[in-house]
Design a protein around this motif. Sequence first.
Motif, PDB file in Angstrom:
ATOM      1  N   VAL A  64     -21.316 -73.867 -46.152  1.00  0.00           N
ATOM      2  CA  VAL A  64     -19.968 -73.235 -45.816  1.00  0.00           C
ATOM      3  C   VAL A  64     -20.132 -71.540 -46.054  1.00  0.00           C
ATOM      4  CG1 VAL A  64     -17.561 -73.254 -46.388  1.00  0.00           C
ATOM      5  CG2 VAL A  64     -18.851 -75.440 -46.599  1.00  0.00           C
ATOM      6  N   VAL A  65     -19.625 -70.996 -45.137  1.00  0.00           N
ATOM      7  CA  VAL A  65     -19.753 -69.512 -45.268  1.00  0.00           C
ATOM      8  C   VAL A  65     -18.030 -69.000 -45.186  1.00  0.00           C
ATOM      9  CG1 VAL A  65     -20.491 -67.348 -44.247  1.00  0.00           C
ATOM     10  CG2 VAL A  65     -21.916 -69.327 -44.025  1.00  0.00           C
ATOM     11  N   PHE A  66     -17.908 -68.166 -46.064  1.00  0.00           N
ATOM     12  CA  PHE A  66     -16.418 -67.592 -46.224  1.00  0.00           C
ATOM     13  C   PHE A  66     -16.454 -66.280 -45.800  1.00  0.00           C
ATOM     14  CE2 PHE A  66     -16.670 -71.066 -49.387  1.00  0.00           C
ATOM     15  CZ  PHE A  66     -15.489 -71.921 -48.992  1.00  0.00           C
ATOM     16  N   GLN A  67     -15.440 -65.815 -45.395  1.00  0.00           N
ATOM     17  CA  GLN A  67     -15.172 -64.396 -45.144  1.00  0.00           C
ATOM     18  C   GLN A  67     -15.427 -63.472 -46.097  1.00  0.00           C
ATOM     19  OE1 GLN A  67     -11.171 -63.439 -43.575  1.00  0.00           O
ATOM     20  NE2 GLN A  67     -11.341 -61.587 -43.642  1.00  0.00           N
ATOM     21  N   SER A  68     -15.090 -63.862 -47.422  1.00  0.00           N
ATOM     22  CA  SER A  68     -14.974 -62.850 -48.663  1.00  0.00           C
ATOM     23  C   SER A  68     -16.260 -63.418 -49.512  1.00  0.00           C
ATOM     24  CB  SER A  68     -13.875 -63.021 -49.437  1.00  0.00           C
ATOM     25  OG  SER A  68     -13.556 -64.566 -49.754  1.00  0.00           O
ATOM     26  N   PHE A  69     -17.228 -64.018 -48.719  1.00  0.00           N
ATOM     27  CA  PHE A  69     -18.622 -64.213 -49.386  1.00  0.00           C
ATOM     28  C   PHE A  69     -18.854 -65.206 -50.481  1.00  0.00           C
ATOM     29  CE2 PHE A  69     -18.510 -59.303 -48.711  1.00  0.00           C
ATOM     30  CZ  PHE A  69     -18.567 -59.308 -47.383  1.00  0.00           C
ATOM     31  N   HIS A  70     -17.636 -65.064 -51.601  1.00  0.00           N
ATOM     32  CA  HIS A  70     -17.951 -66.029 -52.618  1.00  0.00           C
ATOM     33  C   HIS A  70     -19.161 -66.113 -53.381  1.00  0.00           C
ATOM     34  CE1 HIS A  70     -13.772 -68.243 -52.136  1.00  0.00           C
ATOM     35  NE2 HIS A  70     -13.870 -67.499 -51.212  1.00  0.00           N
ATOM     36  N   LEU A  71     -19.940 -65.136 -53.476  1.00  0.00           N
ATOM     37  CA  LEU A  71     -21.014 -65.015 -54.203  1.00  0.00           C
ATOM     38  C   LEU A  71     -20.922 -65.295 -55.688  1.00  0.00           C
ATOM     39  CD1 LEU A  71     -23.276 -62.549 -52.321  1.00  0.00           C
ATOM     40  CD2 LEU A  71     -23.293 -64.931 -52.052  1.00  0.00           C
ATOM     41  N   ILE A  72     -21.609 -65.509 -56.431  1.00  0.00           N
ATOM     42  CA  ILE A  72     -21.634 -65.509 -58.160  1.00  0.00           C
ATOM     43  C   ILE A  72     -22.065 -64.268 -58.569  1.00  0.00           C
ATOM     44  CG2 ILE A  72     -22.095 -66.539 -60.359  1.00  0.00           C
ATOM     45  CD1 ILE A  72     -22.735 -69.159 -58.626  1.00  0.00           C
ATOM     46  N   PRO A  73     -20.907 -63.285 -58.955  1.00  0.00           N
ATOM     47  CA  PRO A  73     -21.423 -62.066 -59.228  1.00  0.00           C
ATOM     48  C   PRO A  73     -22.467 -61.737 -60.276  1.00  0.00           C
ATOM     49  CG  PRO A  73     -19.108 -62.506 -60.372  1.00  0.00           C
ATOM     50  CD  PRO A  73     -19.580 -63.584 -59.352  1.00  0.00           C
ATOM     51  N   THR A  74     -22.576 -62.728 -61.278  1.00  0.00           N
ATOM     52  CA  THR A  74     -23.505 -62.601 -62.485  1.00  0.00           C
ATOM     53  C   THR A  74     -24.749 -62.914 -61.856  1.00  0.00           C
ATOM     54  OG1 THR A  74     -22.829 -64.661 -63.148  1.00  0.00           O
ATOM     55  CG2 THR A  74     -21.896 -62.675 -64.238  1.00  0.00           C
ATOM     56  N   MET A  75     -25.123 -63.385 -60.745  1.00  0.00           N
ATOM     57  CA  MET A  75     -26.573 -64.061 -60.268  1.00  0.00           C
ATOM     58  C   MET A  75     -26.961 -62.877 -59.376  1.00  0.00           C
ATOM     59  SD  MET A  75     -26.079 -68.170 -60.029  1.00  0.00           S
ATOM     60  CE  MET A  75     -25.942 -69.053 -61.064  1.00  0.00           C
ATOM     61  N   THR A  76     -28.316 -62.943 -59.163  1.00  0.00           N
ATOM     62  CA  THR A  76     -28.920 -62.033 -58.352  1.00  0.00           C
ATOM     63  C   THR A  76     -28.870 -62.872 -56.983  1.00  0.00           C
ATOM     64  OG1 THR A  76     -30.943 -63.349 -58.518  1.00  0.00           O
ATOM     65  CG2 THR A  76     -30.347 -61.296 -60.029  1.00  0.00           C
ATOM     66  N   ALA A  77     -29.277 -62.258 -55.901  1.00  0.00           N
ATOM     67  CA  ALA A  77     -29.372 -62.807 -54.522  1.00  0.00           C
ATOM     68  C   ALA A  77     -30.223 -63.928 -54.556  1.00  0.00           C
ATOM     69  CB  ALA A  77     -29.763 -61.857 -53.456  1.00  0.00           C
ATOM     70  N   LEU A  78     -31.259 -64.133 -55.214  1.00  0.00           N
ATOM     71  CA  LEU A  78     -32.223 -65.024 -55.326  1.00  0.00           C
ATOM     72  C   LEU A  78     -31.579 -66.132 -56.002  1.00  0.00           C
ATOM     73  CD1 LEU A  78     -34.796 -66.051 -54.569  1.00  0.00           C
ATOM     74  CD2 LEU A  78     -35.851 -65.238 -57.008  1.00  0.00           C
ATOM     75  N   GLU A  79     -30.836 -66.004 -57.123  1.00  0.00           N
ATOM     76  CA  GLU A  79     -30.451 -67.180 -57.872  1.00  0.00           C
ATOM     77  C   GLU A  79     -29.166 -67.570 -57.199  1.00  0.00           C
ATOM     78  OE1 GLU A  79     -31.277 -65.185 -62.496  1.00  0.00           O
ATOM     79  OE2 GLU A  79     -29.563 -64.572 -61.280  1.00  0.00           O
ATOM     80  N   ASN A  80     -28.187 -66.883 -56.345  1.00  0.00           N
ATOM     81  CA  ASN A  80     -27.051 -67.475 -55.494  1.00  0.00           C
ATOM     82  C   ASN A  80     -27.479 -68.209 -54.680  1.00  0.00           C
ATOM     83  OD1 ASN A  80     -24.260 -66.439 -55.666  1.00  0.00           O
ATOM     84  ND2 ASN A  80     -25.413 -64.530 -56.490  1.00  0.00           N
ATOM     85  N   VAL A  81     -28.602 -68.071 -53.707  1.00  0.00           N
ATOM     86  CA  VAL A  81     -29.384 -68.959 -52.650  1.00  0.00           C
ATOM     87  C   VAL A  81     -30.048 -70.081 -53.262  1.00  0.00           C
ATOM     88  CG1 VAL A  81     -30.903 -68.905 -50.928  1.00  0.00           C
ATOM     89  CG2 VAL A  81     -29.491 -67.058 -51.254  1.00  0.00           C
ATOM     90  N   ALA A  82     -30.422 -69.990 -54.548  1.00  0.00           N
ATOM     91  CA  ALA A  82     -31.276 -71.023 -55.010  1.00  0.00           C
ATOM     92  C   ALA A  82     -30.357 -72.141 -55.773  1.00  0.00           C
ATOM     93  CB  ALA A  82     -32.350 -70.420 -56.333  1.00  0.00           C
ATOM     94  N   THR A  83     -29.206 -71.785 -56.161  1.00  0.00           N
ATOM     95  CA  THR A  83     -27.946 -72.621 -56.724  1.00  0.00           C
ATOM     96  C   THR A  83     -28.010 -73.891 -56.056  1.00  0.00           C
ATOM     97  OG1 THR A  83     -27.109 -70.782 -58.042  1.00  0.00           O
ATOM     98  CG2 THR A  83     -25.855 -72.918 -57.593  1.00  0.00           C
ATOM     99  N   PRO A  84     -27.658 -74.084 -54.866  1.00  0.00           N
ATOM    100  CA  PRO A  84     -27.520 -75.225 -54.269  1.00  0.00           C
ATOM    101  C   PRO A  84     -28.674 -76.259 -54.373  1.00  0.00           C
ATOM    102  CG  PRO A  84     -27.402 -73.836 -52.527  1.00  0.00           C
ATOM    103  CD  PRO A  84     -27.305 -72.795 -53.871  1.00  0.00           C
ATOM    104  N   LEU A  85     -29.788 -75.829 -54.179  1.00  0.00           N
ATOM    105  CA  LEU A  85     -31.109 -76.403 -54.096  1.00  0.00           C
ATOM    106  C   LEU A  85     -31.352 -76.875 -55.895  1.00  0.00           C
ATOM    107  CD1 LEU A  85     -33.520 -74.112 -52.222  1.00  0.00           C
ATOM    108  CD2 LEU A  85     -32.394 -76.268 -51.551  1.00  0.00           C
TER     109      LEU A  85
END
Length: 226
Positions: free
Chosen positions: A91-112
């Motif tokens: 799911v991709v949202f308009q407002s990104f919904h990234l976790i601000p305290t995580m790096t890009a790598l950590e955000n992408v790795a989270t569902p895995l």
Amino acid sequence: MSNPVLTLENAMLALDGNAGRIEILHGISLQVEAGETVGLVGPSGSGKSSLLMLMGGLERVTGGTVMALGNDLTQMSEDALARFRRDNMGVVFQSFHLIPTMTALENVATPLELAGVSDAFARAEAELATVGLAHRIGHYPSQMSGGEQQRVALARASVTRPRILLADEPTGNLDLANGDAIMDMLFDLRDRHGATLVLVTHSNALAERCDRVVRLVDGRIAQAGA
């Protein structure tokens, strides 16, 4: 032969607010075939995003049924829905919904990581490279532009190789150049992973790239042609 990935039968959605009960979707019946790309269009307030949320089990129907990959989402518990989304949907949202305290790598790795994948960070790094962000893996959302944050969100949505990809105004918060780049990446992810893509958009250019456009007006399907 029909091979529906998503099937909605007389799906209705009503929400209770301060002004009383508000009817948002009125008896939506729709099928989305495997590998199809469907654009949901219509004026603001027509129910596009609400319909997408029903497809992802992020909102509960107040009538009718929603089937995804042969599973009745209306009968699942919240935990079962969360597991189903984790294993089958991006799911991709308009407002990104990234976790601000995580790096890009950590955000992408989270569902895995949540799925118990052993090489979560290696796969996340590869996915970030695919969307052109290999140089940003250690950066936090606040250190990235809107276009870069949406690319991280795309990588997070696609890293699990979902069979269904849902996107709610994925270019809505971006300028024209970044919006075009995100459009290209979204369709590339669909092609690479063979996903079924449903997206909400106000962009005519994005809608024209879809196999089929479904137009909503006042919570009802007004047009569901090619």
